[in-house]
Write a protein that holds these residues in place. Structure first.
Motif, PDB file in Angstrom:
ATOM      1  N   LEU A 162     -16.695  82.297  -1.060  1.00  0.00           N
ATOM      2  CA  LEU A 162     -17.184  82.047  -2.381  1.00  0.00           C
ATOM      3  C   LEU A 162     -18.764  81.589  -2.309  1.00  0.00           C
ATOM      4  O   LEU A 162     -18.886  80.392  -1.807  1.00  0.00           O
ATOM      5  CB  LEU A 162     -16.384  81.387  -3.341  1.00  0.00           C
ATOM      6  N   ILE A 163     -19.640  82.330  -2.865  1.00  0.00           N
ATOM      7  CA  ILE A 163     -20.999  81.748  -3.041  1.00  0.00           C
ATOM      8  C   ILE A 163     -21.528  82.114  -4.610  1.00  0.00           C
ATOM      9  O   ILE A 163     -21.081  82.875  -4.978  1.00  0.00           O
ATOM     10  CB  ILE A 163     -22.074  82.423  -1.938  1.00  0.00           C
ATOM     11  N   TYR A 164     -22.607  81.311  -4.944  1.00  0.00           N
ATOM     12  CA  TYR A 164     -22.914  81.746  -6.177  1.00  0.00           C
ATOM     13  C   TYR A 164     -24.427  81.483  -6.344  1.00  0.00           C
ATOM     14  O   TYR A 164     -25.075  80.534  -5.389  1.00  0.00           O
ATOM     15  CB  TYR A 164     -22.225  80.702  -7.169  1.00  0.00           C
ATOM     16  N   SER A 165     -25.144  82.051  -7.171  1.00  0.00           N
ATOM     17  CA  SER A 165     -26.446  81.762  -7.523  1.00  0.00           C
ATOM     18  C   SER A 165     -26.799  80.283  -8.179  1.00  0.00           C
ATOM     19  O   SER A 165     -26.252  80.382  -9.359  1.00  0.00           O
ATOM     20  CB  SER A 165     -27.200  83.025  -8.133  1.00  0.00           C
ATOM     21  N   GLU A 166     -27.594  79.555  -7.821  1.00  0.00           N
ATOM     22  CA  GLU A 166     -27.997  78.430  -8.617  1.00  0.00           C
ATOM     23  C   GLU A 166     -28.970  78.777  -9.930  1.00  0.00           C
ATOM     24  O   GLU A 166     -28.653  77.875 -10.694  1.00  0.00           O
ATOM     25  CB  GLU A 166     -28.565  77.526  -7.760  1.00  0.00           C
ATOM     26  N   ARG A 167     -29.550  79.770  -9.883  1.00  0.00           N
ATOM     27  CA  ARG A 167     -30.127  80.125 -10.880  1.00  0.00           C
ATOM     28  C   ARG A 167     -29.296  80.666 -12.236  1.00  0.00           C
ATOM     29  O   ARG A 167     -29.502  80.419 -13.158  1.00  0.00           O
ATOM     30  CB  ARG A 167     -31.072  81.360 -10.548  1.00  0.00           C
ATOM     31  N   ALA A 168     -28.213  81.290 -11.636  1.00  0.00           N
ATOM     32  CA  ALA A 168     -27.210  81.578 -12.812  1.00  0.00           C
ATOM     33  C   ALA A 168     -26.485  80.425 -13.303  1.00  0.00           C
ATOM     34  O   ALA A 168     -26.231  80.648 -14.444  1.00  0.00           O
ATOM     35  CB  ALA A 168     -26.223  82.567 -12.238  1.00  0.00           C
TER      36      ALA A 168
END
Length: 380
Positions: free
Chosen positions: A157-163
């Motif tokens: 799992l990866i995610y956007s720090e902007r989001a």
């Protein structure tokens, strides 16, 4: 197994060429460089050894940071051969009665690997050539009779720090929590087992309770995937796709190959990796039975697993070799991005190769059966 099914199974793991392309411009940190004296006492020799790898930047980096130091330390010249799938080539060489390679990477997930192993195509590894630190640093589970883990690859799992500037998801339960972690999501269209792992963990299974994927577990996984399906904006199909979609803002969170995410992070992309529930599989080094330079091949395998060389391999390719002692030689900012970091390793799910290759009463492997269930669900 039919050629068509084999191709589908190949796509179900991130393709090896997709994996290795992530190392193209990996790290700008200083590399560990083994000294000339390193390996001379047991591994000195003459002649050559033919090593098959994946080509492109992977082979270029392997030569610069592993093969050339091996030649300098031992006097044995490394000849490069390249292919995306060594198993098929090894089968062809054996059928022709002429083996041209000595060392290759193989994937135990592929049915051809098991067939070759049973046919005696791989020589026993000579662990007597290994130094003490390598024997202590490479876990016993990675030191098989006729193969050694070369590197691990993961889907995580990866995610956007902007989001999620105030903190993003910490596990697959959070991935399914669209209220607290809103935004478009991605999952792999082909890596069905990684998606099943995510769904079962989100549905309450512990990491240890996942295998075997019995019918009731497959049912539960598909039912859980029904919940998240409306929020999947795109099912990605190529290894670099989830990273690009995350950077473009088309995803807020997704699963992804770890090497691709690592490269993007090192380049400054605002991405976070989540290791809880990451799906990890191994790729092996093998010495091919009947190769022209078997003694030198054993020395090459011993050299690759020495701690400083292991660290150089990891930095050069972006995928960690198994010697855990290398962690003290690696840059501190790289450690959180690696599956062999003990903190991360405690959170991952190991791929159970023997179970997937087992035959069912209907003659199909568990791999084929689970894949068929997945394809039927995706077609709905």
């Amino acid at each position: 197994m039919s050629e068509q099914v084999s191709r589908k199974l190949a796509r179900d793991r991130v393709s090896r060429r997709s994996v290795i392309q992530s190392s193209a411009a990996l790290l700008s940190v200083p590399f560990v460089r083994p000294t000339v004296a390193f390996g001379q006492e047991k591994l000195a020799g003459a002649g050559e050894v033919v090593v098959c790898s994946y080509g492109g930047s992977f082979t270029e980096n392997l030569r610069k940071y592993v093969s050339d130091p091996f030649t300098k330390a031992t006097g044995i010249r490394v000849v490069d051969a390249t292919t995306d799938t060594a198993e098929a080539q090894i089968v062809a060489m054996r059928e022709a009665g002429r083996v041209d390679w000595d060392v290759a990477f193989v994937n135990p997930f592929w049915p051809a690997y098991l067939e070759l192993q049973r046919a005696g195509a791989f020589m026993p590894i000579d662990y007597g050539l290994w130094d003490e630190e390598a024997l202590k640093g490479v876990p016993e589970s990675a030191r098989r009779k006729d193969a050694v883990v070369a590197f691990q690859s993961a889907n995580l799992l990866i995610y956007s720090e902007r989001a999620f500037p105030k903190g993003g998801p910490k596990n697959w339960v959070d991935f399914w929590n669209v209220k607290e972690f809103p935004g478009p999501r991605g999952l792999s269209a082909d890596a069905s087992y990684a998606d099943f792992v995510a769904a079962l963990i989100a549905d309450g299974f512990t990491h240890q309770g996942l295998w075997r994927l019995t019918e009731d577990k497959v049912d539960r996984a598909l039912k859980k995937l029904d919940e998240i399906r409306p929020h999947i904006s795109k099912w990605w199909t190529a290894g670099g796709e989830p990273i690009q979609l995350l950077i473009n803002g088309e995803y807020a969170l997704t699963n992804s190959p770890d090497g691709r995410a690592l490269v993007a992070i090192k380049r400054g992309a605002p991405i976070r990796m989540v290791w809880d529930g990451a799906y990890v599989g191994d790729n092996y080094w093998i010495v091919i039975n009947g190769g022209p330079n078997s003694a030198n091949a054993q020395k090459f395998i011993a050299f690759v697993n020495r701690v400083e060389v292991a660290a150089a391999f990891t930095q050069a390719t972006g995928y960690p070799s198994p010697n855990l002692n290398q962690l003290k030689y690696l840059p501190t900012d790289l450690l959180p991005l690696l599956s062999i970091n003990p903190e991360n390793a405690a959170k991952v799910v190991r791929f159970d190769v023997p179970w997937f290759l087992e035959k069912r009463p209907d003659g199909k492997s568990n791999t084929e059966h689970v894949r068929e269930r997945w394809l039927a669900w995706r077609a709905r």
